[in-house]
Enzyme design. Structure first.
Site, PDB file in Angstrom:
ATOM      1  N   GLY A  40       0.841  -1.201   0.000  1.00  0.00           N
ATOM      2  CA  GLY A  40       0.000   0.000   0.000  1.00  0.00           C
ATOM      3  C   GLY A  40       0.870   1.243   0.000  1.00  0.00           C
ATOM      4  N   ARG A 337     -21.707  13.997  13.011  1.00  0.00           N
ATOM      5  CA  ARG A 337     -21.966  13.190  11.821  1.00  0.00           C
ATOM      6  C   ARG A 337     -22.919  12.028  12.073  1.00  0.00           C
ATOM      7  NH1 ARG A 337     -15.869  12.585   9.176  1.00  0.00           N
ATOM      8  NH2 ARG A 337     -15.666  14.767   8.586  1.00  0.00           N
ATOM      9  N   ARG A 463     -14.607   8.697  14.127  1.00  0.00           N
ATOM     10  CA  ARG A 463     -13.412   9.498  13.863  1.00  0.00           C
ATOM     11  C   ARG A 463     -13.794  10.966  13.700  1.00  0.00           C
ATOM     12  NH1 ARG A 463     -11.289  11.649   9.585  1.00  0.00           N
ATOM     13  NH2 ARG A 463     -12.593  10.553   8.075  1.00  0.00           N
TER      14      ARG A 463
END
Lengths: 664, 231, 247
Positions: A40, A337, A463
């Site tokens: 990655g 959120r 988060r």
């Protein structure tokens, strides 16, 4: 299995400093012989590969993309947090630590989060030195903005393309190491298995997407930084090729998947427009500062809108339900959120969604346009300005604040958001869960490390905005280069790992068999169609709100879907060519297993916290009910041949007090 | 000295050669035009023939003219090399070409335009320069110099009685106009001069030059054909 | 809407490709790539080989998507990648020709997918600031003029898609290379290695076999991030300056 988190002793604020000064080192002459595989090349992977290369290790870096610069870190918009306190507004390492722990709804590991807050400052220094063009003030110093409801301005940004600029910084550092010969770069190589020798991670099996060559790559240890698993929901703000395969293959070889049910749903995304939808696009959270969220009160208005007979503008004020303002008078449209997302789902479930699919709510700027317009008219001394003039002035203010977002919205939807209210709907955005790691970012498999979104450690159950970039770079630049020494210092006598070891032969054979199997099923359904169906199940039953009954059903559905997949999927072409359908099939096969574990974890966690909302566990007014007495732990799952098993790491909070969040 | 070779064979080095030689050639065109406009003086060629004598006998001018030939050849050779190099770099072309309106036709056809100009230069020099140098062009007495000089004026005047040649010359000027339309501003971009403040001026000047110079040259065959004199 | 697509099909880099014709039923709200998804699903259902095309983020930032539509890289809209292009730009009955990037340096991998690794090698040649992790001073120790920072940012928004090369009739990579040279040259941090970097990156660009810029401006016109030709001028003068002032 006992999960040892290896958090060093001592006071929280001194743990990392003391640990760094006393940890084992690898001498330069040994570094030259030690090989590290990094899988990655996003923020975490590229920064890790570059830094390990700088230290003198022999690094082999892998990406399935055609270039390291394509990783999806590039799409992050908002910014990166750092406890620099440049604004002199009382920020500190502790405050960033505290905000992150609280934002994560008390489900993350204190010591890791504190370290993250500490190194956040170094990240900004490093990135500026690399030439990242952060926004600046007229005096030439760095600008900050506030983000995600915290009370200080600690977010550094480069317009709406912070992720891009940070990734390019890391990519350039990586490119430099490639040019110096310290990093050997393998583009278009996808990790399809992890190889363990004597219990330690010693290599990977890859497929070269250009020609299908299956290759063995050996090293003294393996670092995976392969991002999150948001695409288990099919539709998400992730890139099309984001996948869980490297992480999931590691789990299949003994690593543990921790807190997979902690997934983040972002409330302001552009809604699905039809069955053909392939991905979702995020609209910055900042829009909720000026937009009011509503749906019609009357079903007949909803029907008229869906049939195209009416638009949002035709609905009179008294027939609108500003449900966030109604339910959360204190925070109104600015609730966090997870709360905003759930509320949108509730009204749409009740049948008030405002587009064809019934899955959209309005985000309306007309009040703000009018309000700003009046202020402008006043400040310009226009006493008898017409309504149209006022709106025109107001649109000017909105354009200055959000112009690029409005333009992007119009490009995608073809509707002018200055005139018609925007339509938005929540979408999967980030996954807090991931591979279980200890303080060293090492998994329970010795020699296997996991960085960035790929691991579970820092964000708990939710988060905060502008923290993902921070964590990716912290792990890659400032944590792994030190902590990897704890493992490698014991490996200095280990000779070069041979790729002809039995474990490599077996792993390669497994991979070939898996590919062969997929190519020979020759069924009747496309890979994409399975992925879509998986997404529907996970989104329906393990999305914004979950309950035991639905989850139990969903688990069964996924098992059946997996069965069907392995009997009826059609993968065209051969292995020995460029074959995107085969790549997709391998990824979807892993999502079909990963999805089940995610659902199991959601079923197992009998509480609501952060992004995980269990309908059975809510307060009287429908808010999340955390159960700290029983669930203050990280749940780490093994695959265990299809009978997943959970291991628990208790989370100890010695420095913060556990509180309930309220936005009423 | 290796660095010079490296520089001059690098992409930017070659572009620099194109730019500098191109600008020199534009300067030459201005001087050439100024001199040739004397062909429009109704004095039986006295001024022009004297000028032509001066241009072929002054040592400094002779030196510059050799430089000029060299630059024409260099500009053409490098230009042709770039054309082939670029064709190779492009590989195959698109089945459909649908370019943006923002690019000019000239800019994409500089090699073609340049080749036509080169052909024109050969015709032009064959008509006049070659005949003056190697043909038996009669002399006339220059009143101002007091020496016999070649009667280039009469040669020009006769040549432009031929309508075919006039048309060739006019076409040549149209081609030149298109070449300059892109070439002038492009030379500055290559030199690294591009700024929102002055680039529009450069581009404007480039377009004026691209019209005025060929127009001035075009007057000569046209007016000679029509027997009109300006001065 | 009913569309006729003529799509470049090519088995691999060595095979000879050709345009093949397909009919597809599209919805105006689909993105162009979703329209191709629909076509591919249809091909798969007939057990035919789907069309390979490069794509990933589908929000205009990763630089993976790379289609030439009716002769224009990323299609007809200014400042837009092909993944942001929607079918409402087309009407029922349209014929659309879809081709891969054309450049000898970007060989076709399959169908519409090309190999752009040359760009990576240009960056590797010097498109960075040589600073190891941990060596940095405090971020605010180097003030940067706000305008310079913005200009650097504008150059740094390059997504490395290669549309500049695809659009350029000369197959030149000057805009890509110049964008990185400019980004770093405009910041004080990038000054130290500026000359060396420019020379090295231009040399690598030439070595890859890209064509030579003749200032046509097609790159700027088709760049989805609207990167300016000024950057090429800046690189030209940097390069010329560097050649005459360094060993």
């Amino acid at each position: 299995m006992e999960l040892k988190n290896n958090v060093p002793e001592g006071p929280l604020a001194e743990k990392w400093t003391n640990y760094k000064s006393t940890m084992n080192l690898v001498a330069p002459n040994n570094k030259r012989r030690i090989e590290i595989i990094v899988v990655g090349t996003g923020l975490a992977g590229a920064s890790a590969a570059a830094t390990l290369g700088e230290l003198g290790y022999k690094v082999k870096a892998f990406t399935f993309h055609d270039s390291p610069r394509r990783a999806h870190s590039i799409a992050a918009q908002g910014g990166i947090n750092a406890a620099k306190n440049y604004q002199n507004d009382g920020d500190s390492v502790y405050r960033l630590f505290y905000d992150t722990i609280k934002g994560g709804d008390y489900r993350s590991r204190e010591a890791n989060v504190h370290r993250l807050a500490e190194v956040s400052r170094n990240i900004i220094d490093q990135c500026v030195a690399q030439g990242v063009p952060f926004a600046r003030e007229y005096g030439g110093l760095l600008a900050n903005r506030s983000f995600g409801g915290v009370q200080v301005s600690r977010t550094f940004y480069a317009r709406g393309q912070t992720g891009q600029q940070l990734l390019l910084g890391a990519y350039q550092a990586l490119s430099r190491q490639i040019s110096l010969g310290n990093v050997q770069m393998y583009n278009r190589h996808e990790m399809l298995d992890l190889v363990k020798i004597d219990g330690k991670a010693r290599g990977i099996i890859t497929r070269n997407s250009l020609n299908g060559k299956i290759e063995r790559h050996a090293a003294h240890c393996v670092v995976i930084a392969t991002g999150g698993y948001g695409n288990v929901f099919y539709l998400s703000t992730n890139a099309m090729q984001c996948n869980v395969t490297a992480a999931w293959r590691s789990v299949r070889r003994g690593a543990l998947m921790a807190n997979p049910c902690f997934t983040q749903i972002h409330p302001t995304c552009i809604p699905v427009s039809g069955e053909y939808q392939s991905k979702l696009t995020l609209m910055s959270e900042s829009l909720r500062n000026d937009g009011r969220v509503w749906v019609p009160k009357k079903k007949e208005d909803v029907d008229a809108i869906r049939e195209g007979k009416k638009t949002g503008n035709d609905i009179p004020e008294e027939d609108r339900d500003y449900y966030l303002e109604r339910r959360y008078p204190a925070f109104g449209n600015l609730v966090p959120r997870d709360v905003a997302s759930r509320a949108a789902k509730t009204v749409c479930d009740q049948g008030f969604g405002v587009n064809k699919t019934g899955l959209a709510v309005y985000l309306d700027f007309s009040s703000a346009i009018e309000r700003y317009g009046k202020t402008e008219a006043h400040s310009k001394g226009l006493k008898n300005a017409s309504d149209e003039k006022i709106r025109e002035l107001g649109r000017g203010v909105i354009r200055a604040k959000y112009g690029n977002l409005f333009q992007m919205y119009e490009k995608i939807t073809g509707e002018n958001p200055y005139v018609l209210p925007m339509k938005i709907y929540p979408a999967i955005h980030y996954t807090m869960g991931g591979i279980w790691v200890d303080y060293n970012l090492e998994t329970n498999v010795p020699g296997l490390f996991a960085l960035g979104e790929c691991n579970f450690s820092d964000h708990g159950a939710n988060r905060l905005g502008a923290s993902a970039l921070m964590q990716g770079l912290a792990d890659g630049y400032f944590v792994i280069p030190y902590t990897i020494g704890q493992f490698l210092s014991k490996e200095i006598r280990t000779p070069e790992i041979s790729e002809s070891e039995q474990a490599f032969i077996e792993a390669e054979k497994d991979t070939r068999d898996r590919i062969q199997k997929l190519l020979t099923i020759n069924g009747s359904q496309s890979v994409e169609s399975f992925h879509r169906r998986l997404g529907k199940i996970t989104w329906e039953y393990c999305g914004m709100s979950r309950n035991a009954e639905g989850l139990t059903k969903a688990r069964q559905m996924i098992r059946e879907l997996r069965e069907e997949f392995w009997n009826d999927v059609f993968v065209p072409g051969t292995n020995e060519e460029y074959n995107p359908e085969l790549e997709k099939a391998l990824r979807v096969a892993d999502f079909l297993e990963m999805g089940e574990v995610m659902i199991l974890d959601a079923l197992d966690r009998n509480e609501s916290c952060g992004g995980h909302f269990r309908e059975e566990y809510q307060t009287e007014d429908g808010e999340a009910l955390r159960r700290d007495d029983e669930y203050t732990y990280a749940a780490a799952w093994s695959w265990n041949n299809g009978n997943p098993q959970v291991f628990k790491e208790p989370l100890e909070f010695e420095n913060v007090e556990l509180k309930t969040r309220s936005y009423k | 000295m290796n660095w010079i070779v490296n520089f001059l064979t690098s992409s930017i080095g070659r572009k620099l050669i194109m730019s500098l030689t191109g600008l020199f050639l534009i300067l030459f065109l201005v001087v050439h035009l100024a001199g040739n406009l004397q062909l429009l003086t109704n004095d039986g060629g006295e001024a022009f023939n004297t000028y032509a004598y001066f241009m072929t006998h002054n040592p400094l001018i002779k030196f510059i003219s050799y430089g000029n030939y060299f630059f024409i050849i260099l500009h053409a050779v490098i230009g042709i090399l770039l054309y082939f190099k670029n064709r190779k770099a492009k590989g195959s072309s698109y089945a459909v070409s649908g370019s943006s309106d923002e690019t000019s036709w000239s800019s994409k056809n500089m090699a073609l335009l340049g080749t036509l100009i080169l052909a024109f230069i050969f015709i032009h020099m064959g008509d006049f320069w070659f005949k003056m140098k190697f043909g038996n062009m009669p002399d006339v007495m220059s009143a101002s110099l007091g020496v016999p000089v070649k009667d280039l004026f009469t040669r020009v005047s006769t040549a432009f009685d031929n309508p075919v040649l006039v048309i060739i010359y006019l076409i040549g000027q149209v081609v030149l106009a298109f070449h300059l339309w892109h070439g002038f501003a492009s030379a500055f971009q290559t030199l690294g001069l591009n700024h929102p403040k002055y680039t529009p001026i450069i581009q404007g000047v480039g377009k004026i030059i691209a019209i005025l110079i060929p127009l001035g040259f075009a007057l000569i065959p046209t007016l000679h054909y029509l027997d009109i004199y300006l001065f | 809407m009913q569309l006729t697509l003529k799509v470049w099909r090519q088995k691999d880099s060595k095979a000879k490709g050709q345009l093949e014709t397909y009919k597809v039923e599209a919805d105006e709200h689909m993105s162009f790539l979703e329209m191709l998804d629909v076509l591919n699903e249809d091909l798969i259902s007939q057990k035919k080989e789907p069309i390979s095309f490069a794509h990933d983020c589908r929000e205009g930032i990763c630089g993976t998507c790379s289609l030439v539509i009716n002769g224009r890289p990323h299609g007809p809209q200014q400042g837009t990648t092909v993944c942001q292009l929607h079918m409402r730009s087309y009407k029922d009955g349209d014929t659309i020709v879809v081709e891969p990037w054309r450049s000898a340096v970007f060989p076709v991998v399959k169908d519409l997918v090309t190999d752009r690794s040359a760009f990576d090698r240009i960056i590797q040649a010097g498109g960075f600031i040589s600073v190891n992790t941990g060596q940095a001073q405090d971020a605010n120790a180097i003030p940067v003029d706000k305008e310079d920072a913005l200009e650097a940012f504008d150059a740094a928004t390059c997504i490395g898609c290669g549309a500049c090369v695809a659009a350029c009739p000369n197959g030149s990579a000057m805009l890509f290379t110049a964008a990185k040279v400019s980004h770093l040259a405009l910041l004080p941090q990038g000054q130290v290695e500026h000359k060396k970097r420019t020379k090295a990156m231009v040399a690598q660009m030439d070595k890859e076999g890209f064509g030579m810029c003749s200032n046509i401006g097609a790159c700027e016109a088709e760049c989805p991030k609207e990167i300016s030709l000024e950057n090429i001028a800046r690189m030209n003068r940097s390069y010329i300056g560097a050649v005459f002032t360094t060993d």
